[in-house]
Design a protein around this motif. Structure first.
Motif, PDB file in Angstrom:
ATOM      1  N   TRP A 296       0.869  -1.171   0.000  1.00 27.47           N
ATOM      2  CA  TRP A 296       0.000   0.000   0.000  1.00 27.47           C
ATOM      3  C   TRP A 296       0.910   1.225   0.000  1.00 27.47           C
ATOM      4  N   LEU A 297       0.787   2.076  -1.037  1.00 24.88           N
ATOM      5  CA  LEU A 297       1.683   3.202  -1.224  1.00 24.88           C
ATOM      6  C   LEU A 297       0.964   4.540  -1.053  1.00 24.88           C
ATOM      7  N   LEU A 298       1.684   5.491  -0.478  1.00 21.67           N
ATOM      8  CA  LEU A 298       1.200   6.853  -0.314  1.00 21.67           C
ATOM      9  C   LEU A 298       2.129   7.789  -1.082  1.00 21.67           C
ATOM     10  N   ASP A 299       1.594   8.512  -2.051  1.00 19.61           N
ATOM     11  CA  ASP A 299       2.379   9.446  -2.864  1.00 19.61           C
ATOM     12  C   ASP A 299       2.620  10.728  -2.074  1.00 19.61           C
ATOM     13  N   ILE A 300       3.911  11.040  -1.805  1.00 17.29           N
ATOM     14  CA  ILE A 300       4.236  12.248  -1.029  1.00 17.29           C
ATOM     15  C   ILE A 300       5.286  13.097  -1.752  1.00 17.29           C
ATOM     16  N   ARG A 301       5.370  12.960  -3.076  1.00 13.16           N
ATOM     17  CA  ARG A 301       6.433  13.647  -3.802  1.00 13.16           C
ATOM     18  C   ARG A 301       6.315  15.170  -3.738  1.00 13.16           C
ATOM     19  N   GLU A 302       5.129  15.697  -3.468  1.00 15.43           N
ATOM     20  CA  GLU A 302       4.964  17.142  -3.363  1.00 15.43           C
ATOM     21  C   GLU A 302       5.249  17.655  -1.952  1.00 15.43           C
ATOM     22  N   ARG A 303       5.485  16.755  -1.011  1.00 23.02           N
ATOM     23  CA  ARG A 303       5.649  17.168   0.381  1.00 23.02           C
ATOM     24  C   ARG A 303       7.084  17.061   0.889  1.00 23.02           C
ATOM     25  N   ILE A 304       7.810  16.012   0.455  1.00 18.80           N
ATOM     26  CA  ILE A 304       9.162  15.787   0.947  1.00 18.80           C
ATOM     27  C   ILE A 304      10.103  15.660  -0.246  1.00 18.80           C
ATOM     28  N   PRO A 305      11.166  16.466  -0.315  1.00 16.66           N
ATOM     29  CA  PRO A 305      12.101  16.381  -1.435  1.00 16.66           C
ATOM     30  C   PRO A 305      12.748  14.998  -1.526  1.00 16.66           C
ATOM     31  N   ASP A 308       9.436   9.969  -3.396  1.00 17.54           N
ATOM     32  CA  ASP A 308       8.252   9.855  -4.249  1.00 17.54           C
ATOM     33  C   ASP A 308       7.075   9.236  -3.500  1.00 17.54           C
ATOM     34  N   ASN A 309       7.358   8.170  -2.741  1.00 17.10           N
ATOM     35  CA  ASN A 309       6.271   7.513  -2.018  1.00 17.10           C
ATOM     36  C   ASN A 309       6.837   6.726  -0.854  1.00 17.10           C
ATOM     37  N   ILE A 310       5.986   6.433   0.096  1.00 20.86           N
ATOM     38  CA  ILE A 310       6.285   5.522   1.189  1.00 20.86           C
ATOM     39  C   ILE A 310       5.095   4.583   1.341  1.00 20.86           C
ATOM     40  N   GLY A 311       5.303   3.465   1.995  1.00 19.48           N
ATOM     41  CA  GLY A 311       4.194   2.538   2.138  1.00 19.48           C
ATOM     42  C   GLY A 311       4.525   1.399   3.073  1.00 19.48           C
ATOM     43  N   ILE A 312       3.615   0.465   3.134  1.00 22.93           N
ATOM     44  CA  ILE A 312       3.759  -0.717   3.981  1.00 22.93           C
ATOM     45  C   ILE A 312       3.273  -1.921   3.192  1.00 22.93           C
ATOM     46  N   GLY A 313       3.874  -3.063   3.434  1.00 20.99           N
ATOM     47  CA  GLY A 313       3.483  -4.247   2.688  1.00 20.99           C
ATOM     48  C   GLY A 313       3.790  -5.529   3.432  1.00 20.99           C
ATOM     49  N   ILE A 314       3.353  -6.625   2.850  1.00 22.27           N
ATOM     50  CA  ILE A 314       3.645  -7.971   3.355  1.00 22.27           C
ATOM     51  C   ILE A 314       4.352  -8.727   2.245  1.00 22.27           C
ATOM     52  N   ASN A 315       5.449  -9.402   2.589  1.00 24.57           N
ATOM     53  CA  ASN A 315       6.218 -10.139   1.602  1.00 24.57           C
ATOM     54  C   ASN A 315       6.403 -11.583   2.050  1.00 24.57           C
ATOM     55  N   LEU A 316       6.289 -12.524   1.110  1.00 15.87           N
ATOM     56  CA  LEU A 316       6.464 -13.949   1.377  1.00 15.87           C
ATOM     57  C   LEU A 316       7.575 -14.497   0.493  1.00 15.87           C
ATOM     58  N   ASN A 317       8.461 -15.280   1.072  1.00 14.47           N
ATOM     59  CA  ASN A 317       9.535 -15.939   0.344  1.00 14.47           C
ATOM     60  C   ASN A 317       9.358 -17.445   0.491  1.00 14.47           C
ATOM     61  N   TYR A 318       9.444 -18.159  -0.640  1.00 15.58           N
ATOM     62  CA  TYR A 318       9.202 -19.598  -0.646  1.00 15.58           C
ATOM     63  C   TYR A 318      10.389 -20.309  -1.290  1.00 15.58           C
ATOM     64  N   GLY A 319      11.039 -21.208  -0.550  1.00 13.98           N
ATOM     65  CA  GLY A 319      12.019 -22.095  -1.144  1.00 13.98           C
ATOM     66  C   GLY A 319      13.473 -21.739  -0.942  1.00 13.98           C
ATOM     67  N   SER A 320      13.793 -20.610  -0.285  1.00 16.28           N
ATOM     68  CA  SER A 320      15.193 -20.261  -0.052  1.00 16.28           C
ATOM     69  C   SER A 320      15.506 -20.347   1.438  1.00 16.28           C
ATOM     70  N   ASN A 332      10.155   4.804  -2.032  1.00 20.28           N
ATOM     71  CA  ASN A 332      10.392   5.077  -3.453  1.00 20.28           C
ATOM     72  C   ASN A 332      10.161   3.823  -4.303  1.00 20.28           C
ATOM     73  N   GLU A 333       9.038   3.196  -4.064  1.00 15.42           N
ATOM     74  CA  GLU A 333       8.669   1.970  -4.763  1.00 15.42           C
ATOM     75  C   GLU A 333       8.311   2.294  -6.210  1.00 15.42           C
ATOM     76  N   GLY A 334       8.820   1.490  -7.149  1.00 18.35           N
ATOM     77  CA  GLY A 334       8.553   1.719  -8.552  1.00 18.35           C
ATOM     78  C   GLY A 334       7.143   1.289  -8.940  1.00 18.35           C
TER      79      GLY A 334
END
Length: 334
Positions: A296-305, A308-320, A332-334
């Motif tokens: 989930w991303l929040l665009d803040i490029r007009e507020r902080i030099p 571009d964005n900040i956010g929070i997420g959940i990530n899963l890794n399988y097999g390593s 700054n997620e693409g």
């Protein structure tokens, strides 16, 4: 970081080899073992901070316990403990310049990153309750560019080249009498030393947009090749030429419904398979693994030099070796 072989499993064979008959052949075997470990450290640190390859956050968990599964490839107590020992930091920034031809763009980017694997263990098994403290880290500064061309409403092709300066550092405190006895033999060779390296990373990415230019679903194939060399080294064992590649295939989904309700916010989901080769093959316990995540991303490029964005997420890794789940902070997620 390098997880194969672990520092404690590398020291004992080195001690045995240095004491074996045939000094020249023993030294060659020691140098090969240290070179492999150091090369894996550089390329694995690069993979861990590449953006979407392996993510770490501020809370790790075992998906088996939450989903009532019994699949060791999804997570285990050992992998959760390993993830908790690792600290990662990546600060990227990129800016895009449209080129004269319609559909072409040049993106320039810089990044500072840091990876640390810290543990307390007994390097030499001892009846003493004290533990040795081992910290291995890689710091890096990177710069590069990406040229992308929109081939059609459905296809996009991009070529990138990035240069990395990296510094490996090991700090080990020998806190038992047994480990202190072997410290002179390994200090400066395996423990308590620095090594600098440069790496070049060309890559290519092909993307198919389902539904055309405004598509919500992207299918992609992204291949990276990494090669470089250490410099300013004073030991033959630290004269290393890391070389590796990784290839990811997957799908990414963005949906604008969040933006309609809450302007400046968005959500994405992604699933990928990563195949590894060269010095990366086996460094994560497998020559391939799977990643899936939601953010989930929040665009803040007009507020902080420079943000571009900040956010929070959940990530899963399988097999390593790093299998499991984590709650991540996105920047700054693409």
């Amino acid at each position: 970081m390098n997880f194969r072989p672990a520092l404690t499993s590398l020291i004992l064979p080195v001690l045995l080899l240095t004491g074996a008959p045939g000094k020249t052949s023993s030294n060659d075997a020691v140098n090969r073992a240290v070179r492999l470990s150091l090369a894996e450290s550089f390329v694995t640190a690069n993979l861990l901070t590449s953006g979407g390859a392996v993510r770490f956050g501020f809370w790790d968990f075992d998906p088996n316990s939450l989903l009532d599964l019994d699949d060791d490839n999804f997570g285990s107590l050992e992998s959760q403990e390993l993830r908790q020992r690792i600290t990662t930091f990546s600060l990227p920034y990129a800016w895009q310049t449209p080129l004269a031809e319609t559909g072409n763009a040049l993106t320039l980017g810089v990044k500072a990153a840091y990876v640390e694997n810290k543990q307390e263990t007994q390097i030499i098994s001892s009846t003493n309750r004290a533990k040795d403290e081992i910290s291995s880290s890689v710091s890096s500064l990177s710069a590069g560019g990406t040229f992308s061309r929109r081939l059609s409403t459905h296809w996009d092709l991009a070529f990138s080249t990035h240069a990395h300066w990296m510094r490996y550092r090991n700090d080990t405190e020998f806190n038992t009498a047994d480990s202190q006895a072997i410290a002179p033999a390994v200090n400066g060779l395996i423990t308590n030393f620095d090594a600098d390296a440069w790496l070049l990373e060309p890559s290519a990415r092909l993307t198919y947009f389902i539904g055309g230019e405004q598509a919500e679903v992207e299918l992609f194939s992204d291949i990276h090749y990494v090669a470089g060399h250490t410099f300013h080294t004073d030991r033959a064992a630290h004269d290393v030429a890391p070389e590796a590649w990784y290839w990811s295939h997957g799908a990414r989904w963005k949906h604008p419904f969040v933006t309609r309700i809450l302007p400046g916010q968005n959500v994405w989901m992604q699933a990928s398979r990563y195949d590894l080769g060269g010095d990366l093959e086996g460094s994560l316990g497998n020559h391939y693994y799977y990643e899936a995540g939601v953010g989930w991303l929040l665009d803040i490029r007009e507020r902080i030099p420079f943000v571009d964005n900040i956010g929070i997420g959940i990530n899963l890794n399988y097999g390593s070796l790093l299998r499991g789940g984590t709650l991540v902070l996105l920047f700054n997620e693409g």
